[in-house]
Write a protein that holds these residues in place. Structure first.
Motif, short mmCIF file in Angstrom:
data_model
loop_
_atom_site.label_atom_id
_atom_site.label_comp_id
_atom_site.label_asym_id
_atom_site.label_seq_id
_atom_site.Cartn_x
_atom_site.Cartn_y
_atom_site.Cartn_z
N CYS A 1 13.74 3.56 0.72
CA CYS A 1 13.29 4.34 -0.43
C CYS A 1 12.01 5.09 -0.06
O CYS A 1 11.34 4.74 0.91
CB CYS A 1 13.06 3.46 -1.65
SG CYS A 1 11.80 2.19 -1.41
N ARG A 2 11.70 6.10 -0.84
CA ARG A 2 10.50 6.90 -0.60
C ARG A 2 9.27 6.17 -1.13
O ARG A 2 9.34 5.48 -2.15
CB ARG A 2 10.63 8.25 -1.30
CG ARG A 2 9.49 9.20 -0.97
CD ARG A 2 9.72 10.53 -1.58
NE ARG A 2 9.46 10.42 -3.02
CZ ARG A 2 9.18 11.44 -3.79
NH1 ARG A 2 9.17 12.66 -3.32
NH2 ARG A 2 8.95 11.26 -5.06
N THR A 3 8.17 6.34 -0.43
CA THR A 3 6.89 5.78 -0.85
C THR A 3 5.86 6.90 -0.88
O THR A 3 6.12 8.01 -0.40
CB THR A 3 6.40 4.70 0.13
OG1 THR A 3 6.17 5.30 1.41
CG2 THR A 3 7.39 3.56 0.26
N PHE A 4 4.69 6.60 -1.44
CA PHE A 4 3.58 7.54 -1.40
C PHE A 4 2.31 6.78 -1.06
O PHE A 4 2.02 5.75 -1.67
CB PHE A 4 3.41 8.26 -2.75
CG PHE A 4 2.28 9.25 -2.72
CD1 PHE A 4 2.44 10.49 -2.12
CD2 PHE A 4 1.04 8.93 -3.26
CE1 PHE A 4 1.39 11.39 -2.06
CE2 PHE A 4 -0.01 9.83 -3.21
CZ PHE A 4 0.17 11.07 -2.61
N SER A 5 1.57 7.28 -0.09
CA SER A 5 0.30 6.67 0.31
C SER A 5 -0.85 7.48 -0.25
O SER A 5 -1.01 8.66 0.09
CB SER A 5 0.20 6.62 1.84
OG SER A 5 -1.13 6.28 2.23
N THR A 6 -1.66 6.86 -1.09
CA THR A 6 -2.85 7.56 -1.59
C THR A 6 -3.87 7.73 -0.46
O THR A 6 -4.65 8.66 -0.48
CB THR A 6 -3.51 6.78 -2.75
OG1 THR A 6 -3.77 5.44 -2.34
CG2 THR A 6 -2.59 6.78 -3.97
N TRP A 7 -3.84 6.85 0.53
CA TRP A 7 -4.78 6.97 1.64
C TRP A 7 -4.45 8.18 2.50
O TRP A 7 -5.33 8.87 2.98
CB TRP A 7 -4.75 5.70 2.50
CG TRP A 7 -5.42 4.53 1.84
CD1 TRP A 7 -5.57 4.30 0.51
CD2 TRP A 7 -6.00 3.43 2.51
NE1 TRP A 7 -6.22 3.12 0.30
CE2 TRP A 7 -6.50 2.55 1.51
CE3 TRP A 7 -6.15 3.07 3.83
CZ2 TRP A 7 -7.14 1.36 1.81
CZ3 TRP A 7 -6.78 1.88 4.13
CH2 TRP A 7 -7.28 1.04 3.14
N LYS A 8 -3.18 8.42 2.73
CA LYS A 8 -2.77 9.57 3.55
C LYS A 8 -2.52 10.81 2.69
O LYS A 8 -2.50 11.91 3.19
CB LYS A 8 -1.51 9.25 4.34
CG LYS A 8 -1.70 8.28 5.47
CD LYS A 8 -0.45 8.21 6.29
CE LYS A 8 -0.64 8.15 7.76
NZ LYS A 8 -1.45 9.06 8.44
N GLY A 9 -2.28 10.60 1.41
CA GLY A 9 -1.93 11.71 0.54
C GLY A 9 -0.58 12.29 0.91
O GLY A 9 -0.33 13.48 0.78
N ALA A 10 0.31 11.42 1.36
CA ALA A 10 1.61 11.87 1.86
C ALA A 10 2.68 10.84 1.57
O ALA A 10 2.40 9.66 1.40
CB ALA A 10 1.53 12.12 3.37
N CYS A 11 3.91 11.33 1.55
CA CYS A 11 5.08 10.45 1.36
C CYS A 11 5.46 9.77 2.66
O CYS A 11 5.09 10.20 3.75
CB CYS A 11 6.27 11.27 0.86
SG CYS A 11 6.05 11.87 -0.82
N GLY A 12 6.23 8.72 2.51
CA GLY A 12 6.77 7.99 3.64
C GLY A 12 8.07 7.34 3.21
O GLY A 12 8.58 7.57 2.12
N VAL A 13 8.60 6.52 4.08
CA VAL A 13 9.82 5.77 3.81
C VAL A 13 9.53 4.30 4.01
O VAL A 13 8.85 3.90 4.96
CB VAL A 13 10.96 6.22 4.76
CG1 VAL A 13 12.08 5.21 4.80
CG2 VAL A 13 11.50 7.57 4.33
N TYR A 14 10.02 3.48 3.08
CA TYR A 14 9.97 2.03 3.23
C TYR A 14 11.39 1.55 3.50
O TYR A 14 12.30 1.80 2.71
CB TYR A 14 9.42 1.34 1.97
CG TYR A 14 9.40 -0.16 2.17
CD1 TYR A 14 8.39 -0.74 2.92
CD2 TYR A 14 10.41 -0.97 1.67
CE1 TYR A 14 8.38 -2.11 3.16
CE2 TYR A 14 10.41 -2.33 1.89
CZ TYR A 14 9.40 -2.89 2.65
OH TYR A 14 9.40 -4.24 2.90
N LEU A 15 11.56 0.90 4.63
CA LEU A 15 12.84 0.34 5.03
C LEU A 15 12.98 -1.03 4.38
O LEU A 15 12.24 -1.96 4.71
CB LEU A 15 12.92 0.23 6.55
CG LEU A 15 14.15 -0.47 7.14
CD1 LEU A 15 15.42 0.31 6.84
CD2 LEU A 15 13.97 -0.68 8.64
#
Length: 184
Positions: free
Chosen positions: A71-85
């Motif tokens: 699923c998609r994630t969002f990091s406030t530290w990076k200010g960017a989306c990611g993926v959580y496996l």
């Protein structure tokens, strides 16, 4: 990777296979009885609600033999989306031949295609084979992080403490901090 395998996005018709592979993963961990999901739950959550996605490894004769559920994630530290496996599983007969690597490589490519900056997951510290596999992929271990989870009665008990807004929902603003500022 075996030439008879294809990596593709899961479709609604794959829900039963995703459940089968989930149960096999749980069985490998001695926790098969904990899988409460049904194929219908997977269809509803993944395909109707869009709560997650999956890649499947499909053998031309044997069907689906592996999956990566994410699923998609969002990091406030990076200010960017990611993926959580959430789950990576390959049937034993297809392990060691590059199927898991192909699923992970496609997931990494998907992150780049979507402009995501991170691919994250958890692996049990007792899963020596899994840990070695991820190290071979070049993954960095983030040891200080500890997974926490609220579910069942504990989730309900905390939810019952949520302040109500004027409309009666629990989306109200918290007036006083509870001392957990900065908790991650």
């Amino acid at each position: 990777m075996n030439e008879e395998l294809t990596i593709r996005f899961a479709e609604r018709e794959d829900a039963a296979d995703l459940l089968r592979l989930t149960k096999a993963l749980a069985a490998d961990m001695g926790r098969e009885s904990e899988v409460a999901a049904t194929a219908e739950d997977i269809e509803r959550g993944m395909f109707d609600k869009g709560a997650g996605e999956a890649l499947v490894a499909e053998h031309q004769d044997r069907g689906v033999v592996g999956c990566a559920v994410f699923c998609r994630t969002f990091s406030t530290w990076k200010g960017a989306c990611g993926v959580y496996l959430e789950d990576l599983f390959v049937e034993e007969a297809y392990r060691g031949g590059g199927t898991g690597r192909a699923l992970m490589a496609r997931l990494a490519a998907l992150c780049e295609e979507r402009g995501y900056e991170r691919l994250s997951w958890h692996c049990r510290d007792t899963n020596e084979g899994g840990l070695a596999f991820y190290e071979r992929l070049g993954a960095a271990r983030v040891d200080p992080l500890v997974l926490h989870r609220l579910e069942g009665e504990a989730l309900s008990a905390l939810a019952a403490q949520a302040p109500a807004d004027a409309g009666g929902s629990r989306a109200g603003v918290v007036a006083a901090a509870d001392g957990a500022e900065g908790a991650r």
